[in-house]
Design a protein around this motif. Structure first.
Motif, PDB file in Angstrom:
ATOM      1  N   TYR A  46       0.723  -0.975  -0.435  1.00 38.53           N
ATOM      2  CA  TYR A  46      -0.103  -0.100  -0.268  1.00 38.53           C
ATOM      3  C   TYR A  46       1.075   1.450   0.062  1.00 38.53           C
ATOM      4  CZ  TYR A  46      -3.843  -3.428   1.419  1.00 38.53           C
ATOM      5  OH  TYR A  46      -3.793  -4.690   1.312  1.00 38.53           O
ATOM      6  N   LYS A  47       2.239   1.268   0.047  1.00 41.46           N
ATOM      7  CA  LYS A  47       2.543   2.639  -0.296  1.00 41.46           C
ATOM      8  C   LYS A  47       3.008   3.473  -0.766  1.00 41.46           C
ATOM      9  CE  LYS A  47       7.184  -0.241   1.857  1.00 41.46           C
ATOM     10  NZ  LYS A  47       8.402  -0.160   2.280  1.00 41.46           N
ATOM     11  N   SER A  48       2.343   2.998  -2.129  1.00 41.04           N
ATOM     12  CA  SER A  48       2.176   4.105  -3.337  1.00 41.04           C
ATOM     13  C   SER A  48       0.912   4.548  -3.088  1.00 41.04           C
ATOM     14  CB  SER A  48       2.076   3.453  -4.373  1.00 41.04           C
ATOM     15  OG  SER A  48       3.583   3.038  -5.080  1.00 41.04           O
ATOM     16  N   LEU A  49       0.095   3.933  -2.826  1.00 42.37           N
ATOM     17  CA  LEU A  49      -1.213   4.172  -2.398  1.00 42.37           C
ATOM     18  C   LEU A  49      -1.524   5.710  -0.841  1.00 42.37           C
ATOM     19  CD1 LEU A  49      -3.661   1.876  -2.485  1.00 42.37           C
ATOM     20  CD2 LEU A  49      -3.919   3.664  -4.272  1.00 42.37           C
ATOM     21  N   LEU A  83       7.979   3.675   5.634  1.00 43.82           N
ATOM     22  CA  LEU A  83       7.948   4.815   4.749  1.00 43.82           C
ATOM     23  C   LEU A  83       8.240   5.864   5.541  1.00 43.82           C
ATOM     24  CD1 LEU A  83       4.551   5.218   2.598  1.00 43.82           C
ATOM     25  CD2 LEU A  83       6.892   5.079   2.338  1.00 43.82           C
ATOM     26  N   GLU A  84       8.339   5.990   6.970  1.00 42.65           N
ATOM     27  CA  GLU A  84       8.579   7.223   8.176  1.00 42.65           C
ATOM     28  C   GLU A  84       9.880   6.734   8.242  1.00 42.65           C
ATOM     29  OE1 GLU A  84       7.871   8.651  12.653  1.00 42.65           O
ATOM     30  OE2 GLU A  84       6.737   6.498  11.497  1.00 42.65           O
ATOM     31  N   ARG A  85      10.563   5.015   8.056  1.00 41.85           N
ATOM     32  CA  ARG A  85      11.554   4.658   7.875  1.00 41.85           C
ATOM     33  C   ARG A  85      13.328   5.482   7.199  1.00 41.85           C
ATOM     34  NH1 ARG A  85      12.729  -1.184   7.432  1.00 41.85           N
ATOM     35  NH2 ARG A  85      12.133  -0.298   5.471  1.00 41.85           N
ATOM     36  N   PRO A  98      -8.261  11.326  23.435  1.00 42.90           N
ATOM     37  CA  PRO A  98      -7.674  10.067  22.774  1.00 42.90           C
ATOM     38  C   PRO A  98      -6.194  10.779  21.769  1.00 42.90           C
ATOM     39  CG  PRO A  98      -9.178  10.512  21.048  1.00 42.90           C
ATOM     40  CD  PRO A  98      -9.430  11.428  22.371  1.00 42.90           C
ATOM     41  N   PRO A  99      -5.169  10.149  21.498  1.00 43.96           N
ATOM     42  CA  PRO A  99      -4.101  10.639  20.954  1.00 43.96           C
ATOM     43  C   PRO A  99      -4.587  11.317  19.470  1.00 43.96           C
ATOM     44  CG  PRO A  99      -2.857   8.668  22.512  1.00 43.96           C
ATOM     45  CD  PRO A  99      -4.979   9.129  22.356  1.00 43.96           C
ATOM     46  N   ARG A 100      -3.717  11.843  18.549  1.00 45.33           N
ATOM     47  CA  ARG A 100      -3.766  12.418  17.661  1.00 45.33           C
ATOM     48  C   ARG A 100      -2.588  11.960  16.596  1.00 45.33           C
ATOM     49  NH1 ARG A 100      -5.158  18.439  16.750  1.00 45.33           N
ATOM     50  NH2 ARG A 100      -3.627  18.548  15.762  1.00 45.33           N
ATOM     51  N   VAL A 101      -2.569  11.115  15.797  1.00 44.06           N
ATOM     52  CA  VAL A 101      -1.673  11.060  14.877  1.00 44.06           C
ATOM     53  C   VAL A 101      -1.787  11.382  13.646  1.00 44.06           C
ATOM     54  CG1 VAL A 101       0.470   9.489  13.772  1.00 44.06           C
ATOM     55  CG2 VAL A 101      -0.710   9.037  15.800  1.00 44.06           C
ATOM     56  N   GLU A 102      -0.753  12.331  12.537  1.00 41.22           N
ATOM     57  CA  GLU A 102      -0.781  12.852  12.035  1.00 41.22           C
ATOM     58  C   GLU A 102       0.131  12.242  10.863  1.00 41.22           C
ATOM     59  OE1 GLU A 102      -3.237  17.025  12.400  1.00 41.22           O
ATOM     60  OE2 GLU A 102      -1.442  17.038  11.618  1.00 41.22           O
ATOM     61  N   TYR A 103      -0.106  11.789   9.632  1.00 44.51           N
ATOM     62  CA  TYR A 103       0.866  12.004   8.880  1.00 44.51           C
ATOM     63  C   TYR A 103       1.066  12.886   7.458  1.00 44.51           C
ATOM     64  CZ  TYR A 103       0.982   7.769  11.242  1.00 44.51           C
ATOM     65  OH  TYR A 103       0.501   6.732  11.973  1.00 44.51           O
ATOM     66  N   SER A 104       1.901  13.031   7.258  1.00 46.01           N
ATOM     67  CA  SER A 104       2.775  14.462   5.665  1.00 46.01           C
ATOM     68  C   SER A 104       3.876  13.315   5.055  1.00 46.01           C
ATOM     69  CB  SER A 104       2.792  15.658   5.640  1.00 46.01           C
ATOM     70  OG  SER A 104       3.230  15.302   7.333  1.00 46.01           O
ATOM     71  N   LEU A 105       3.944  14.601   4.067  1.00 43.47           N
ATOM     72  CA  LEU A 105       4.632  13.888   3.474  1.00 43.47           C
ATOM     73  C   LEU A 105       6.380  14.405   3.549  1.00 43.47           C
ATOM     74  CD1 LEU A 105       3.874  13.558  -0.160  1.00 43.47           C
ATOM     75  CD2 LEU A 105       4.325  11.887   1.067  1.00 43.47           C
ATOM     76  N   THR A 106       7.397  14.379   3.528  1.00 46.04           N
ATOM     77  CA  THR A 106       8.583  15.219   3.793  1.00 46.04           C
ATOM     78  C   THR A 106       8.545  15.709   2.848  1.00 46.04           C
ATOM     79  OG1 THR A 106       9.961  13.195   3.270  1.00 46.04           O
ATOM     80  CG2 THR A 106       9.217  13.282   5.739  1.00 46.04           C
TER      81      THR A 106
END
Length: 142
Positions: A46-49, A83-85, A98-106
């Motif tokens: 699922y990385k490309s998606l 992907l983060e690694r 509750p914990p909030r986690v967000e993802y974005s592109l570097t």
């Protein structure tokens, strides 16, 4: 920009042939082909998606889950961690309940945008071709 990790671990087939190493011992294999290096980084299920969905901006885990419903939470988490690694995705945790986690592109992840858009354009053409031939997208061409 090239990630520091250009080595991939592979199984040493010679291990079981008297080299003295235990079978299955991972050994580094250097990648020389640019396409292979690219696929090594974005070729997960699922990385490309994930990367494509993040082009539009920052998304929370739950938003990614809705955007990629075929991915189980475990698989989505695994792919995001890889992907983060590899430096493509930034993970930000907010100290709330509750914990909030967000993802974005570097910046490095954003450099994949032309590749992902080209993949999307090719995929649209492929789906149109399949439709014109009366095939469903799941059917394989022979």
């Amino acid at each position: 920009i090239v990630p520091e990790r250009i080595l991939k671990m592979a199984q040493d087939d010679a291990d079981s042939h008297g080299s003295g190493k235990k079978p299955g011992t991972p050994v580094p294999v250097e990648r020389h082909c640019p396409v292979e290096a690219t696929v090594d980084i974005i070729g997960g299920k699922y990385k490309s998606l994930i990367l494509y969905k993040l082009i539009t901006g920052t998304l929370r885990f739950s938003q990614l889950r809705r955007a990629i419903p075929c991915a189980t939470p475990k698989m989505l988490t695994q792919q995001l961690r890889e992907l983060e690694r590899d430096g493509l995705v930034r993970r930000e945790v907010f100290p709330v309940v509750p914990p909030r986690v967000e993802y974005s592109l570097t910046d490095f992840g954003r450099s994949m945008e032309p590749v992902l858009k080209a993949m999307s354009a090719w995929g649209k053409g492929y789906l149109l071709k399949q439709e014109a031939e009366g095939k469903s997208p799941q059917e394989k061409s022979v």
